[in-house]
Design a protein around this motif. Sequence first.
Motif, mmCIF file in Angstrom:
data_model
loop_
_atom_site.group_PDB
_atom_site.id
_atom_site.type_symbol
_atom_site.label_atom_id
_atom_site.label_comp_id
_atom_site.label_asym_id
_atom_site.label_seq_id
_atom_site.Cartn_x
_atom_site.Cartn_y
_atom_site.Cartn_z
ATOM 1 N N THR A 135 10.466 9.082 -13.639
ATOM 2 C CA THR A 135 11.686 8.475 -13.099
ATOM 3 C C THR A 135 11.437 7.703 -11.820
ATOM 4 O O THR A 135 11.751 6.509 -11.719
ATOM 5 C CB THR A 135 12.750 9.561 -12.847
ATOM 6 N N ASN A 136 10.876 8.369 -10.826
ATOM 7 C CA ASN A 136 10.656 7.722 -9.538
ATOM 8 C C ASN A 136 9.181 7.676 -9.157
ATOM 9 O O ASN A 136 8.849 7.443 -7.995
ATOM 10 C CB ASN A 136 11.434 8.456 -8.441
ATOM 11 N N SER A 137 8.318 7.928 -10.099
ATOM 12 C CA SER A 137 6.897 7.955 -9.791
ATOM 13 C C SER A 137 6.077 7.463 -10.979
ATOM 14 O O SER A 137 6.604 7.274 -12.078
ATOM 15 C CB SER A 137 6.462 9.368 -9.400
ATOM 16 N N ARG A 138 4.785 7.259 -10.728
ATOM 17 C CA ARG A 138 3.853 6.836 -11.758
ATOM 18 C C ARG A 138 2.609 7.721 -11.682
ATOM 19 O O ARG A 138 2.168 8.099 -10.598
ATOM 20 C CB ARG A 138 3.452 5.372 -11.570
ATOM 21 N N LEU A 139 2.045 8.044 -12.872
ATOM 22 C CA LEU A 139 0.787 8.769 -12.935
ATOM 23 C C LEU A 139 -0.346 7.782 -13.133
ATOM 24 O O LEU A 139 -0.275 6.899 -13.987
ATOM 25 C CB LEU A 139 0.790 9.794 -14.069
ATOM 26 N N ALA B 249 0.845 -1.182 0.000
ATOM 27 C CA ALA B 249 0.000 0.000 0.000
ATOM 28 C C ALA B 249 0.886 1.239 0.000
ATOM 29 O O ALA B 249 1.846 1.338 0.770
ATOM 30 C CB ALA B 249 -0.906 -0.005 1.224
ATOM 31 N N MET B 250 0.556 2.200 -0.890
ATOM 32 C CA MET B 250 1.432 3.358 -1.086
ATOM 33 C C MET B 250 0.649 4.666 -0.977
ATOM 34 O O MET B 250 -0.484 4.758 -1.456
ATOM 35 C CB MET B 250 2.081 3.275 -2.475
ATOM 36 N N PRO B 251 1.245 5.689 -0.349
ATOM 37 C CA PRO B 251 0.617 7.012 -0.322
ATOM 38 C C PRO B 251 0.678 7.649 -1.709
ATOM 39 O O PRO B 251 1.491 7.277 -2.547
ATOM 40 C CB PRO B 251 1.456 7.780 0.698
ATOM 41 N N PHE B 252 -0.172 8.637 -1.938
ATOM 42 C CA PHE B 252 -0.265 9.265 -3.244
ATOM 43 C C PHE B 252 -0.776 10.695 -3.086
ATOM 44 O O PHE B 252 -1.225 11.100 -2.009
ATOM 45 C CB PHE B 252 -1.218 8.467 -4.144
ATOM 46 N N LYS B 253 -0.776 11.453 -4.173
ATOM 47 C CA LYS B 253 -1.385 12.779 -4.194
ATOM 48 C C LYS B 253 -2.077 12.970 -5.541
ATOM 49 O O LYS B 253 -1.663 12.401 -6.550
ATOM 50 C CB LYS B 253 -0.340 13.865 -3.960
ATOM 51 N N GLU C 103 -0.568 10.924 -8.531
ATOM 52 C CA GLU C 103 0.837 10.546 -8.644
ATOM 53 C C GLU C 103 1.243 9.755 -7.418
ATOM 54 O O GLU C 103 0.945 10.134 -6.276
ATOM 55 C CB GLU C 103 1.722 11.778 -8.785
ATOM 56 N N VAL C 104 1.935 8.646 -7.648
ATOM 57 C CA VAL C 104 2.395 7.811 -6.567
ATOM 58 C C VAL C 104 3.896 7.584 -6.724
ATOM 59 O O VAL C 104 4.389 7.336 -7.822
ATOM 60 C CB VAL C 104 1.625 6.465 -6.534
ATOM 61 N N GLN C 105 4.635 7.698 -5.620
ATOM 62 C CA GLN C 105 6.085 7.526 -5.643
ATOM 63 C C GLN C 105 6.432 6.048 -5.550
ATOM 64 O O GLN C 105 6.430 5.456 -4.474
ATOM 65 C CB GLN C 105 6.717 8.304 -4.476
ATOM 66 N N THR C 106 6.698 5.436 -6.699
ATOM 67 C CA THR C 106 7.046 4.018 -6.748
ATOM 68 C C THR C 106 7.656 3.689 -8.105
ATOM 69 O O THR C 106 7.434 4.386 -9.085
ATOM 70 C CB THR C 106 5.797 3.137 -6.523
ATOM 71 N N LYS C 107 8.412 2.579 -8.137
ATOM 72 C CA LYS C 107 8.925 2.031 -9.395
ATOM 73 C C LYS C 107 8.328 0.657 -9.673
ATOM 74 O O LYS C 107 8.705 -0.006 -10.641
ATOM 75 C CB LYS C 107 10.461 1.928 -9.335
ATOM 76 N N ARG C 108 7.400 0.227 -8.812
ATOM 77 C CA ARG C 108 6.839 -1.115 -8.934
ATOM 78 C C ARG C 108 5.827 -1.233 -10.072
ATOM 79 O O ARG C 108 5.551 -2.318 -10.533
ATOM 80 C CB ARG C 108 6.138 -1.501 -7.632
#
Length: 269
Positions: A64-68, A19-23, A32-37
């Motif tokens: 680079t370090n995030s996903r939309l 589970a990941m935080p996002f904005k 946008e979530v900070q992940t490379k998964r």
Amino acid sequence: MLQALILAIFGLVALPSLAMPFKCDKAQVLCEVQTKRMTIGDRVGIFTSDRQLAAIGEVSEIRTNSRLVKITKKWGSLYRTYEMEIIPDEQANDPEKFFKILTPLPELSWGANIGLYSLGVGDGFIGPSVEGLIRWWWKRSLFVIGRFHYINGSGEASDNLGNAGTQKVSISTYGLSGGMSELISLFDQLAVRFEGDLGFSNTAVTLSGNFDEKKVLNDRITDGAGIYARAGVSAIWRREGLEPELGFNYLRLHASNDFGLFVGVSQSL
């Protein structure tokens, strides 16, 4: 066997970390979530702290370090306390089958209550009440409310000097009020509502005998319009359709202090 057990334990420990935080943007259509998964096309779910599904999205862009993530379906507003995680396509295509769906807050709703007040104007003075109200969702957990009330009570009262003795009294009063309401634990199945409103109540007093009502009721309630101030707390069963509630009220009616219990329902318009 041992290797499978170790992998299973590792999987259970690792699940919360998925589970990941996002904005999100202001319109909450792109997050946008900070992940490379994640990779493009991955389906994600956004969950409340008690695992209610608030939205479904799909990864649309890799940075680079995030996903939309583009939000494709949403059941309510998205907050920073929620978390995002990858879900299988099967679950994303039929979320109602696999998840508990968030019950959204209605923009506009109506409510109706019936109750019983102990009116502070005499001995054993009980007054049934009926209320109708409208709630408008202002922001976050706050609502603006408008209320109509009607109370009809009877009992016995006597003035402090004892000149009139004990008299049978009946009271009917109605009026309008407005105020604010806050819903606590608003996305849980059992929520708590705090309300306060202020307005007026027009009262008719009927006395047995030709006595001065002001003396018998010690100026606590009189004929005509007076203040109506209410504070209440209730427990609500959050669900689709009619939402039942049970609560307690404190009421300042004219110059009397009154307490009551009520049951009611509300529903979105």
